[in-house]
Design a protein around this motif. Structure first.
Motif, PDB file in Angstrom:
ATOM      1  N   SER A  42       0.806  -1.220   0.000  1.00 45.34           N
ATOM      2  CA  SER A  42       0.000   0.000   0.000  1.00 45.34           C
ATOM      3  C   SER A  42       0.838   1.268   0.000  1.00 45.34           C
ATOM      4  O   SER A  42       0.330   2.350   0.276  1.00 45.34           O
ATOM      5  CB  SER A  42      -0.982   0.021   1.191  1.00 45.34           C
ATOM      6  N   THR A  43       2.121   1.127  -0.310  1.00 46.91           N
ATOM      7  CA  THR A  43       3.012   2.282  -0.400  1.00 46.91           C
ATOM      8  C   THR A  43       3.772   2.221  -1.715  1.00 46.91           C
ATOM      9  O   THR A  43       3.412   2.891  -2.667  1.00 46.91           O
ATOM     10  CB  THR A  43       3.984   2.332   0.805  1.00 46.91           C
ATOM     11  N   VAL A  44       4.797   1.391  -1.790  1.00 50.34           N
ATOM     12  CA  VAL A  44       5.498   1.205  -3.062  1.00 50.34           C
ATOM     13  C   VAL A  44       4.581   0.535  -4.077  1.00 50.34           C
ATOM     14  O   VAL A  44       4.610   0.844  -5.272  1.00 50.34           O
ATOM     15  CB  VAL A  44       6.779   0.383  -2.851  1.00 50.34           C
ATOM     16  N   ILE A  45       3.769  -0.402  -3.603  1.00 50.79           N
ATOM     17  CA  ILE A  45       2.752  -1.022  -4.463  1.00 50.79           C
ATOM     18  C   ILE A  45       1.373  -0.632  -3.955  1.00 50.79           C
ATOM     19  O   ILE A  45       1.210  -0.235  -2.804  1.00 50.79           O
ATOM     20  CB  ILE A  45       2.893  -2.559  -4.536  1.00 50.79           C
ATOM     21  N   GLY A 199      -0.361   8.371   2.106  1.00 50.46           N
ATOM     22  CA  GLY A 199      -1.744   7.915   2.065  1.00 50.46           C
ATOM     23  C   GLY A 199      -2.313   7.880   0.670  1.00 50.46           C
ATOM     24  O   GLY A 199      -3.529   8.013   0.494  1.00 50.46           O
ATOM     25  N   GLY A 200      -1.453   7.699  -0.324  1.00 46.08           N
ATOM     26  CA  GLY A 200      -1.910   7.706  -1.704  1.00 46.08           C
ATOM     27  C   GLY A 200      -2.753   6.508  -2.083  1.00 46.08           C
ATOM     28  O   GLY A 200      -3.549   6.578  -3.027  1.00 46.08           O
ATOM     29  N   ASN A 201      -2.599   5.399  -1.372  1.00 48.57           N
ATOM     30  CA  ASN A 201      -3.374   4.193  -1.662  1.00 48.57           C
ATOM     31  C   ASN A 201      -4.417   3.919  -0.586  1.00 48.57           C
ATOM     32  O   ASN A 201      -5.530   3.507  -0.889  1.00 48.57           O
ATOM     33  CB  ASN A 201      -2.443   2.985  -1.799  1.00 48.57           C
ATOM     34  N   VAL A 215       1.736  12.857   2.958  1.00 44.52           N
ATOM     35  CA  VAL A 215       1.502  13.140   1.543  1.00 44.52           C
ATOM     36  C   VAL A 215       0.581  12.083   0.952  1.00 44.52           C
ATOM     37  O   VAL A 215       0.488  10.962   1.470  1.00 44.52           O
ATOM     38  CB  VAL A 215       2.829  13.180   0.744  1.00 44.52           C
ATOM     39  N   THR A 216      -0.086  12.441  -0.126  1.00 49.54           N
ATOM     40  CA  THR A 216      -0.958  11.484  -0.808  1.00 49.54           C
ATOM     41  C   THR A 216      -0.466  11.199  -2.226  1.00 49.54           C
ATOM     42  O   THR A 216      -1.112  10.472  -2.969  1.00 49.54           O
ATOM     43  CB  THR A 216      -2.399  12.009  -0.870  1.00 49.54           C
TER      44      THR A 216
END
Length: 227
Positions: A42-45, A199-201, A215-216
């Motif tokens: 949920s971060t790099v992928i 929190g992009g994912n 950051v998102t």
């Protein structure tokens, strides 16, 4: 289960004051960092690797619920990992086929961010509670040395059937990712000064509240490096 922030920026010991307390200071650490440690799922992928493996093996819903409980801290990480793997029981062939047929989706701009960090001479590490065979595949796609990958190791019998996992790995324990970072500090002279929540994912409230800079999008970090 202790949550690892999405990114840990490390500087040479004594280079900057520890325990950075503001977003501006966190950004300063990033710009001067000698190393950055990324969480993976949920971060790099975009996805949680163990949940994707569970779906592939036909037990996705049950394992996803167990993952949510583990993330919330309701169950010690090793216990949750043991229980989920006992339900999935992935064979070597299934793991390899998952990687071939359904490779993890990289988060937007992660490859660009890693490239830019490495161009600045920053060492990039991937530290995951997921499985090394999957994380190493991700590392290869973003040019992170396999020697900089820390993750759990699945074990298989000679015929390829599931035989458990290496319970001696720090990443199999609650707080294990933090232990790896401490080990890197000790062995390589890094000093952990700040972390960046991502929190992009998925937005995890505990990470958002703890992070001085949340950051998102990885573009926000890339733009900061360009300043």
């Amino acid at each position: 289960m202790k949550l690892l922030p999405a990114l840990e920026a490390c500087t040479p010991r004594g280079n900057l004051q520890s325990n950075m307390s503001t977003r501006a200071e966190t950004k300063a650490v990033l710009r001067s960092a000698d190393a950055v440690c990324f969480d993976v799922d949920s971060t790099v992928i975009k996805e949680e690797g163990i949940d994707e493996l569970a779906k592939f093996c036909g037990v996705g819903d049950d394992v996803a619920e167990m993952t949510r409980n583990a993330m919330g801290g309701a169950v010690p990480f090793k216990k949750a990992l043991t229980e989920r793997l006992a339900l999935i029981r992935p064979s070597r062939e299934q793991v390899n086929k998952l990687i071939t047929d359904h490779p993890p989706y990289l988060t937007e701009d992660i490859k660009d961010l890693v490239d830019r960090l490495q161009q600045r001479g920053v060492q990039v590490f991937l530290i995951s509670g997921g499985f090394k065979s999957i994380v190493e595949h991700v590392a290869a796609r973003i040019n992170v040395p396999l020697s900089n990958v820390y993750a759990n190791k699945l074990k298989f019998y000679f015929n390829g059937d599931y035989a458990g996992f290496d319970e001696t790995q720090p990443t199999a324990e609650s707080g294990g990712k933090g232990q790896i970072i401490s080990l890197l500090k000790e062995e390589r002279g890094f000093e952990k000064d700040a972390f960046i929540g991502f929190g992009g994912n998925i937005v995890r409230q505990q990470v958002k509240e703890k992070a001085k800079w949340f950051v998102t999008s990885f573009k926000e970090i890339i733009e900061e490096l360009e300043n």
